[in-house]
Design a protein around this motif. Structure first.
Motif, PDB file in Angstrom:
ATOM      1  N   GLY A  88       0.822  -1.202   0.000  1.00  0.00           N
ATOM      2  CA  GLY A  88       0.000   0.000   0.000  1.00  0.00           C
ATOM      3  C   GLY A  88       0.852   1.245   0.000  1.00  0.00           C
ATOM      4  N   MET A  89       0.202   2.364   0.355  1.00  0.00           N
ATOM      5  CA  MET A  89       0.908   3.645   0.421  1.00  0.00           C
ATOM      6  C   MET A  89       0.269   4.523   1.484  1.00  0.00           C
ATOM      7  SD  MET A  89      -1.279   6.190  -0.656  1.00  0.00           S
ATOM      8  CE  MET A  89      -0.031   7.436  -0.813  1.00  0.00           C
ATOM      9  N   ILE A  90       1.009   5.536   1.940  1.00  0.00           N
ATOM     10  CA  ILE A  90       0.495   6.527   2.872  1.00  0.00           C
ATOM     11  C   ILE A  90       1.160   7.868   2.580  1.00  0.00           C
ATOM     12  CG2 ILE A  90       2.151   5.957   4.692  1.00  0.00           C
ATOM     13  CD1 ILE A  90      -0.231   6.413   6.703  1.00  0.00           C
ATOM     14  N   TRP A  91       0.363   8.941   2.694  1.00  0.00           N
ATOM     15  CA  TRP A  91       0.823  10.292   2.367  1.00  0.00           C
ATOM     16  C   TRP A  91       0.579  11.194   3.568  1.00  0.00           C
ATOM     17  CZ3 TRP A  91      -2.210  13.380  -1.917  1.00  0.00           C
ATOM     18  CH2 TRP A  91      -1.766  14.702  -1.963  1.00  0.00           C
ATOM     19  N   LEU A  92       1.659  11.748   4.101  1.00  0.00           N
ATOM     20  CA  LEU A  92       1.605  12.666   5.232  1.00  0.00           C
ATOM     21  C   LEU A  92       2.011  14.055   4.779  1.00  0.00           C
ATOM     22  CD1 LEU A  92       1.318  13.119   8.354  1.00  0.00           C
ATOM     23  CD2 LEU A  92       3.785  12.661   8.482  1.00  0.00           C
ATOM     24  N   ILE A 131      -2.814  13.369   7.252  1.00  0.00           N
ATOM     25  CA  ILE A 131      -2.754  12.217   6.365  1.00  0.00           C
ATOM     26  C   ILE A 131      -3.720  12.470   5.215  1.00  0.00           C
ATOM     27  CG2 ILE A 131      -3.179   9.738   6.108  1.00  0.00           C
ATOM     28  CD1 ILE A 131      -2.397   9.510   9.116  1.00  0.00           C
ATOM     29  N   TYR A 132      -3.163  12.726   4.040  1.00  0.00           N
ATOM     30  CA  TYR A 132      -3.986  12.975   2.865  1.00  0.00           C
ATOM     31  C   TYR A 132      -4.534  11.685   2.278  1.00  0.00           C
ATOM     32  CZ  TYR A 132      -2.832  17.906   2.665  1.00  0.00           C
ATOM     33  OH  TYR A 132      -2.716  19.249   2.945  1.00  0.00           O
ATOM     34  N   ILE A 143       3.335   5.821  10.783  1.00  0.00           N
ATOM     35  CA  ILE A 143       3.338   7.234  10.390  1.00  0.00           C
ATOM     36  C   ILE A 143       3.256   8.125  11.629  1.00  0.00           C
ATOM     37  CG2 ILE A 143       0.887   7.805   9.977  1.00  0.00           C
ATOM     38  CD1 ILE A 143       3.739   8.558   7.528  1.00  0.00           C
ATOM     39  N   GLU A 144       2.567   7.648  12.677  1.00  0.00           N
ATOM     40  CA  GLU A 144       2.535   8.399  13.932  1.00  0.00           C
ATOM     41  C   GLU A 144       3.930   8.454  14.558  1.00  0.00           C
ATOM     42  OE1 GLU A 144      -0.500   6.494  16.258  1.00  0.00           O
ATOM     43  OE2 GLU A 144      -2.064   7.042  14.804  1.00  0.00           O
TER      44      GLU A 144
END
Length: 151
Positions: free
Chosen positions: A72-76, A86-87, A108-109
């Motif tokens: 997956g992915m995550i955007w901060l 978190i977008y 991410i936190e």
């Protein structure tokens, strides 16, 4: 255990194509935009936030990996006053249901704490009950609620 790795250009291009279309569809489903304007509006918002792609200032885009496998992915986004936002977070469909979303949020936190962030916010569409429940379990609280009634 998962790891967050900075997104490369190839991963970013694949993410962008998928996300603009999904974001447009979510806004149509939520009643915010018409189908005719949705793709243009979504593209404009992504271009504003990510003018330099995965290297845009104040934006941290990560691939979520389990060993060498991208799940997956995550955007901060980094905001003033030591706040983050978190977008987007996405777990690819064939990897959902294995706890990757929860782990990515915790990672991410931790990353945010290392940067000195004092809080992280996010937006979730009201119809996304699975995500809303996950965020509540992780300690996120609703700060604003927008309601709508179709006439």
């Amino acid at each position: 255990m998962i790891a967050l790795q900075p997104m490369d250009n190839k991963e970013f291009k694949a993410y962008l194509e998928l996300s603009i279309n999904d974001y447009a569809s979510e806004h149509v489903r939520a009643g915010n935009w018409t189908e005719e304007e949705a793709l243009t509006n979504a593209t404009e918002q992504f271009n504003m936030l990510l003018p330099d792609g995965e290297n845009s200032e104040g934006q941290k885009l990560f691939s979520i990996r389990d060993d060498e496998k991208e799940v997956g992915m995550i955007w901060l986004g980094l905001k003033p006053n030591n706040k983050g936002f978190i977008y987007d977070i996405r777990i690819w469909e064939d990897h959902q249901g294995h706890g990757y979303g929860k782990q990515a949020m915790q990672e991410i936190e931790a990353f945010g704490r290392e940067l000195g962030l004092t809080s992280i916010g996010l937006h979730v569409f009201g119809h996304n009950t699975v995500a809303r429940e996950l965020y509540k379990k992780l300690g996120y609280v609703e700060t604003d609620i927008v309601m709508d009634k179709a006439l």
